[in-house]
Design a protein around this motif. Structure first.
Motif, mmCIF file in Angstrom:
data_model
loop_
_atom_site.group_PDB
_atom_site.id
_atom_site.type_symbol
_atom_site.label_atom_id
_atom_site.label_comp_id
_atom_site.label_asym_id
_atom_site.label_seq_id
_atom_site.Cartn_x
_atom_site.Cartn_y
_atom_site.Cartn_z
ATOM 1 N N ASP A 56 -62.293 -51.040 30.388
ATOM 2 C CA ASP A 56 -63.703 -51.087 30.753
ATOM 3 C C ASP A 56 -63.930 -51.955 31.994
ATOM 4 O O ASP A 56 -64.721 -51.615 32.873
ATOM 5 C CB ASP A 56 -64.525 -51.629 29.589
ATOM 6 C CG ASP A 56 -64.531 -50.677 28.409
ATOM 7 O OD1 ASP A 56 -64.392 -49.466 28.634
ATOM 8 O OD2 ASP A 56 -64.668 -51.144 27.259
ATOM 9 N N LEU A 57 -63.203 -53.062 32.070
ATOM 10 C CA LEU A 57 -63.305 -53.914 33.254
ATOM 11 C C LEU A 57 -62.789 -53.175 34.477
ATOM 12 O O LEU A 57 -63.355 -53.284 35.578
ATOM 13 C CB LEU A 57 -62.503 -55.199 33.029
ATOM 14 C CG LEU A 57 -62.519 -56.231 34.164
ATOM 15 C CD1 LEU A 57 -63.941 -56.614 34.536
ATOM 16 C CD2 LEU A 57 -61.715 -57.468 33.748
ATOM 17 N N SER A 58 -61.758 -52.377 34.292
ATOM 18 C CA SER A 58 -61.208 -51.605 35.411
ATOM 19 C C SER A 58 -62.200 -50.549 35.890
ATOM 20 O O SER A 58 -62.267 -50.238 37.085
ATOM 21 C CB SER A 58 -59.903 -50.935 34.984
ATOM 22 O OG SER A 58 -58.930 -51.903 34.661
ATOM 23 N N LYS A 59 -62.973 -49.991 34.981
ATOM 24 C CA LYS A 59 -64.008 -49.019 35.375
ATOM 25 C C LYS A 59 -65.066 -49.681 36.241
ATOM 26 O O LYS A 59 -65.562 -49.081 37.209
ATOM 27 C CB LYS A 59 -64.639 -48.399 34.134
ATOM 28 C CG LYS A 59 -63.705 -47.461 33.366
ATOM 29 C CD LYS A 59 -64.360 -46.926 32.105
ATOM 30 C CE LYS A 59 -63.412 -46.004 31.339
ATOM 31 N NZ LYS A 59 -64.014 -45.509 30.080
ATOM 32 N N ILE A 60 -65.388 -50.917 35.917
ATOM 33 C CA ILE A 60 -66.352 -51.657 36.738
ATOM 34 C C ILE A 60 -65.783 -51.918 38.127
ATOM 35 O O ILE A 60 -66.479 -51.805 39.142
ATOM 36 C CB ILE A 60 -66.727 -52.981 36.038
ATOM 37 C CG1 ILE A 60 -67.533 -52.687 34.776
ATOM 38 C CG2 ILE A 60 -67.517 -53.886 36.978
ATOM 39 C CD1 ILE A 60 -67.830 -53.907 33.931
ATOM 40 N N ILE A 61 -64.492 -52.274 38.174
ATOM 41 C CA ILE A 61 -63.835 -52.494 39.472
ATOM 42 C C ILE A 61 -63.915 -51.235 40.321
ATOM 43 O O ILE A 61 -64.241 -51.281 41.512
ATOM 44 C CB ILE A 61 -62.362 -52.911 39.257
ATOM 45 C CG1 ILE A 61 -62.281 -54.265 38.558
ATOM 46 C CG2 ILE A 61 -61.607 -52.942 40.587
ATOM 47 C CD1 ILE A 61 -60.890 -54.623 38.070
ATOM 48 N N LEU A 62 -63.625 -50.094 39.702
ATOM 49 C CA LEU A 62 -63.681 -48.827 40.441
ATOM 50 C C LEU A 62 -65.097 -48.498 40.893
ATOM 51 O O LEU A 62 -65.303 -47.952 41.984
ATOM 52 C CB LEU A 62 -63.121 -47.702 39.572
ATOM 53 C CG LEU A 62 -61.600 -47.653 39.452
ATOM 54 C CD1 LEU A 62 -61.181 -46.683 38.357
ATOM 55 C CD2 LEU A 62 -60.967 -47.250 40.778
ATOM 56 N N GLN A 63 -66.099 -48.825 40.060
ATOM 57 C CA GLN A 63 -67.488 -48.580 40.449
ATOM 58 C C GLN A 63 -67.843 -49.344 41.716
ATOM 59 O O GLN A 63 -68.604 -48.860 42.561
ATOM 60 C CB GLN A 63 -68.436 -48.984 39.324
ATOM 61 C CG GLN A 63 -68.570 -47.943 38.227
ATOM 62 C CD GLN A 63 -69.688 -48.284 37.267
ATOM 63 O OE1 GLN A 63 -70.131 -49.436 37.189
ATOM 64 N NE2 GLN A 63 -70.147 -47.299 36.522
ATOM 65 N N LYS A 64 -67.300 -50.551 41.845
ATOM 66 C CA LYS A 64 -67.554 -51.361 43.044
ATOM 67 C C LYS A 64 -67.041 -50.673 44.304
ATOM 68 O O LYS A 64 -67.479 -50.967 45.413
ATOM 69 C CB LYS A 64 -66.864 -52.725 42.898
ATOM 70 C CG LYS A 64 -67.510 -53.640 41.885
ATOM 71 C CD LYS A 64 -68.856 -54.151 42.370
ATOM 72 C CE LYS A 64 -69.411 -55.196 41.404
ATOM 73 N NZ LYS A 64 -70.745 -55.670 41.838
ATOM 74 N N ALA A 65 -66.068 -49.756 44.119
ATOM 75 C CA ALA A 65 -65.477 -49.042 45.253
ATOM 76 C C ALA A 65 -65.843 -47.567 45.219
ATOM 77 O O ALA A 65 -65.116 -46.729 45.751
ATOM 78 C CB ALA A 65 -63.968 -49.207 45.233
ATOM 79 N N SER A 66 -66.964 -47.246 44.587
ATOM 80 C CA SER A 66 -67.443 -45.862 44.500
ATOM 81 C C SER A 66 -66.397 -44.936 43.885
ATOM 82 O O SER A 66 -66.289 -43.768 44.278
ATOM 83 C CB SER A 66 -67.861 -45.345 45.891
ATOM 84 O OG SER A 66 -68.857 -46.171 46.456
ATOM 85 N N ASN A 67 -65.602 -45.475 42.965
ATOM 86 C CA ASN A 67 -64.553 -44.713 42.276
ATOM 87 C C ASN A 67 -63.576 -44.057 43.247
ATOM 88 O O ASN A 67 -63.076 -42.955 43.006
ATOM 89 C CB ASN A 67 -65.172 -43.657 41.356
ATOM 90 C CG ASN A 67 -65.910 -44.273 40.192
ATOM 91 O OD1 ASN A 67 -65.350 -45.076 39.457
ATOM 92 N ND2 ASN A 67 -67.182 -43.937 40.035
#
Length: 236
Positions: A56-67
């Motif tokens: 879940d934390l990794s999904k947030i990281i990816l969201q910060k980079a527009s996936n």
């Protein structure tokens, strides 16, 4: 708690998931290609927070980079560390992995040497066996197109012989997904003539190779005087 964290807070902890759904176990069971970007990043960061799993934390990281992984690679360590749960160590792990990916793209593909004759095989293996005072048994593992995967030492013996266990030989081939192989051993005495034991072992391995669909293409005996090829001599 931020809005982004709340969005994923209903997820269960990774350790409570089915084993095949945990990133590390999933990679072992299904291969790296089966993992999502978030799952791969989760393996890099190792753990999440009290509220969020590593995935879940990794999904947030990816969201910060527009996936987008290319955009993720542009984030600085400070940018990554602004995400709650990402400290310096985790940020460095992510940056290092992305840098390795970038360097891989820039690297030339290493072409494996191809075996087209006994001389090619001899040139690939001779440096491992020349000048030894004792016998050793090796195999050259090959791809379907006869490119060298790697040489593997099977055994080391004395002046007059060494044991070559067929189980170890074919285990090495199976572990490296070899399509065929070439047997190699040395005679420190300088005598290139195969012994009856050499011939019998070769026959057994050729028969086993046919059953396992891993054919034995040749057996080389190497000495300071050169080499003998079973294939060239019609001994296979």
């Amino acid at each position: 708690m931020t809005f982004e964290e709340t969005a994923y807070n209903t997820s269960r902890r990774i350790l409570s998931w089915a084993e095949e759904d945990r990133p590390r176990e999933k990679l072992l069971l299904k291969g790296k290609g089966a993992l999502s970007d978030a799952e791969l990043i989760a393996i890099l960061i190792g753990s999440g927070t009290r509220e969020l799993s590593a995935v879940d934390l990794s999904k947030i990281i990816l969201q910060k980079a527009s996936n987008n992984l290319n955009e993720l690679a542009k984030l600085s360590l400070k940018d990554l560390m602004k995400i709650k749960g990402i400290g310096e160590a985790k940020a460095i792990s992510i940056a290092a992995a992305l840098e390795l990916g970038r360097r891989r793209k820039d690297s030339d593909v290493v072409r494996r040497p191809k075996i087209t004759s006994s001389k090619d095989a001899y040139e690939q293996i001779r440096s491992y066996l020349m000048d030894l005072p004792h016998e050793e048994f090796w195999v050259l593992l090959l791809t379907r197109s006869n490119e060298v995967i790697r040489p593997v030492q099977i055994s080391q013996g004395g002046i007059s012989g060494t044991i070559a266990d067929p189980k170890i030989i074919f285990k090495s081939a199976l572990e490296h997904l070899a399509s065929s192989m070439i047997l190699v051993h040395n005679h420190p005495s300088g005598n290139l003539k195969p012994s009856e034991a050499d011939k019998e072992l070769t026959r057994r391995l050729v028969t086993s190779g046919k059953l396992l669909d891993i054919p034995i293409l040749d057996h080389l005996i190497i000495s300071e005087l050169g080499y003998l090829s079973f294939a060239d001599e019609g001994l296979l």
